[in-house]
Design an enzyme around this catalytic site. Structure first.
Site, PDB file in Angstrom:
ATOM      1  N   GLU A  45       0.831  -1.207   0.000  1.00 36.95           N
ATOM      2  CA  GLU A  45       0.000   0.000   0.000  1.00 36.95           C
ATOM      3  C   GLU A  45       0.866   1.257   0.000  1.00 36.95           C
ATOM      4  O   GLU A  45       0.535   2.249  -0.663  1.00 36.95           O
ATOM      5  CB  GLU A  45      -0.949   0.003   1.198  1.00 36.95           C
ATOM      6  N   TYR A 128      -6.871   6.043   4.121  1.00 38.18           N
ATOM      7  CA  TYR A 128      -7.001   4.991   3.115  1.00 38.18           C
ATOM      8  C   TYR A 128      -6.139   3.777   3.467  1.00 38.18           C
ATOM      9  O   TYR A 128      -6.613   2.633   3.465  1.00 38.18           O
ATOM     10  CB  TYR A 128      -6.617   5.487   1.715  1.00 38.18           C
ATOM     11  N   ASP A 146     -10.499   4.503  -2.922  1.00 36.54           N
ATOM     12  CA  ASP A 146      -9.380   5.083  -3.656  1.00 36.54           C
ATOM     13  C   ASP A 146      -9.920   5.789  -4.897  1.00 36.54           C
ATOM     14  O   ASP A 146     -11.142   5.914  -5.084  1.00 36.54           O
ATOM     15  CB  ASP A 146      -8.337   4.019  -4.016  1.00 36.54           C
ATOM     16  N   CYS A 201     -13.633   0.295 -15.851  1.00 32.67           N
ATOM     17  CA  CYS A 201     -14.216   1.635 -15.762  1.00 32.67           C
ATOM     18  C   CYS A 201     -13.087   2.656 -15.627  1.00 32.67           C
ATOM     19  O   CYS A 201     -13.002   3.416 -14.656  1.00 32.67           O
ATOM     20  CB  CYS A 201     -15.171   1.711 -14.571  1.00 32.67           C
ATOM     21  N   CYS A 208     -17.218  -0.224 -21.366  1.00 28.75           N
ATOM     22  CA  CYS A 208     -18.556  -0.433 -20.809  1.00 28.75           C
ATOM     23  C   CYS A 208     -19.169  -1.770 -21.226  1.00 28.75           C
ATOM     24  O   CYS A 208     -19.959  -2.353 -20.474  1.00 28.75           O
ATOM     25  CB  CYS A 208     -19.473   0.725 -21.218  1.00 28.75           C
ATOM     26  N   CYS A 211     -18.421  -4.403 -18.671  1.00 29.59           N
ATOM     27  CA  CYS A 211     -18.704  -4.105 -17.271  1.00 29.59           C
ATOM     28  C   CYS A 211     -19.808  -4.997 -16.715  1.00 29.59           C
ATOM     29  O   CYS A 211     -20.898  -5.086 -17.297  1.00 29.59           O
ATOM     30  CB  CYS A 211     -19.117  -2.641 -17.130  1.00 29.59           C
ATOM     31  N   CYS A 217     -25.825   0.808 -14.258  1.00 30.14           N
ATOM     32  CA  CYS A 217     -25.019   2.029 -14.307  1.00 30.14           C
ATOM     33  C   CYS A 217     -25.871   3.245 -14.654  1.00 30.14           C
ATOM     34  O   CYS A 217     -26.450   3.334 -15.745  1.00 30.14           O
ATOM     35  CB  CYS A 217     -23.897   1.878 -15.326  1.00 30.14           C
TER      36      CYS A 217
END
Length: 299
Positions: A45, A128, A146, A201, A208, A211, A217
């Site tokens: 991280e 985060y 995030d 995305c 799309c 997805c 959406c």
């Protein structure tokens, strides 16, 4: 991003679809593998902040081979952490990670804590990172947000092409409204929505047709309206910036175990005023330490 899904049914539909998609399609990344451990996840991280995955993976593997525990990193000087950080960028993170390793060793018996407050008390760990470690390493139920998460929520839930500037409260509320009640499913969903934003995305060319939540959406349903809201201030170009000059000085400091002289630093950049400004900022950050014959990495 102050919005709640139109109904719990939609939240359940989105999380279920994304989790199923993630299980079948997730990239094989080291920190997602069984047994990777809280220390490895914490290090990853730190490294992943504004750094591409492709650059992080080899450096992460080298780092964990050399320092497999917080205690092993805490036992070496901070300069070794900064030197090993190399080209990952934002070298202050190496200092912070070293300081966090010392704190984990001294205050937590060498075990990365799982409690949010304990994690937040470590040097260099913000909201985060604390939530990511608690969720991904320990399976705790926390919303983790995030840039990719914010983009998916902005589009799928709000119907906007881009997220508005970050807001901790609004962003966590929006993610929390979608989070499954099961801690296991919640941790999976945190990873799944990030993955969707990273590979499907995407910011400039979303795929799309691929997805798994395209039928839910709101942006797609509204025929992809153009975003007209507030945008974050764009970062200045790297070329010719103080960041580039800082990087040149850091590369010189990392290349040797002796002091780098003022005369050597003077050859790194033609603009003396900018060079002096960049060097002063490195000194202020604790990355360059004045020495009798010039400057060194922190001891």
């Amino acid at each position: 991003m102050n919005v709640t899904p139109s109904a719990p049914v939609k939240a359940a539909s989105v999380s279920a679809a994304l989790n199923s998609w993630f299980v079948a399609n997730a990239r094989d990344l080291p920190w997602r593998r069984d047994g990777f451990g809280a220390w490895g996840i914490l290090v990853s991280e730190f490294m992943l902040q504004q750094t591409p995955v492709s650059r992080v993976i080899p450096r992460l593997e080298e780092w964990l081979a050399r320092w497999p525990t917080p205690a092993s990193l805490a036992a070496v000087p901070p300069s070794e952490a900064v030197r090993a950080w190399s080209s990952l960028g934002y070298p202050r993170r190496a200092l912070w990670l070293h300081a966090a390793a010392v704190q984990i060793t001294q205050l937590h018996d060498g075990v990365v804590p799982s409690d949010l407050d304990d994690l937040l008390a470590l040097t260099g760990i913000g909201d985060y990172t604390a939530r990511a470690v608690a969720a991904f390493a320990y399976g705790h139920r926390h919303p983790v947000v995030d840039t990719n998460t914010r983009r998916v929520i902005a589009r799928a839930i709000m119907g906007a092409g881009e997220p508005s500037p970050p807001s901790r409260g609004r962003d966590l509320d929006a993610m929390g409204a979608l989070l499954p009640q099961s801690a296991q499913e919640a941790a999976l969903f945190n990873a799944a929505i990030m993955e969707l934003g990273a590979v499907v995305c995407t910011s400039r060319s979303p795929h799309c047709s691929l997805c798994p939540i395209r039928n839910d959406c709101a942006w797609r349903a509204a025929a992809y309206p153009e975003y007209t809201g507030t945008r974050k201030t764009a970062q200045k170009k790297f070329e010719g910036s103080d960041r580039q000059v800082r990087g040149l000085i850091m590369a010189e400091l990392r290349s040797t175990h002796r002091s780098v002289t003022d005369a050597e630093i003077a050859t790194l950049w033609p603009d003396a005023a900018q060079l002096e400004r960049a060097l002063a900022s490195l000194v202020a950050d604790g990355l360059a330490v004045p020495a009798p014959e010039g400057y060194t990495l922190p001891a």
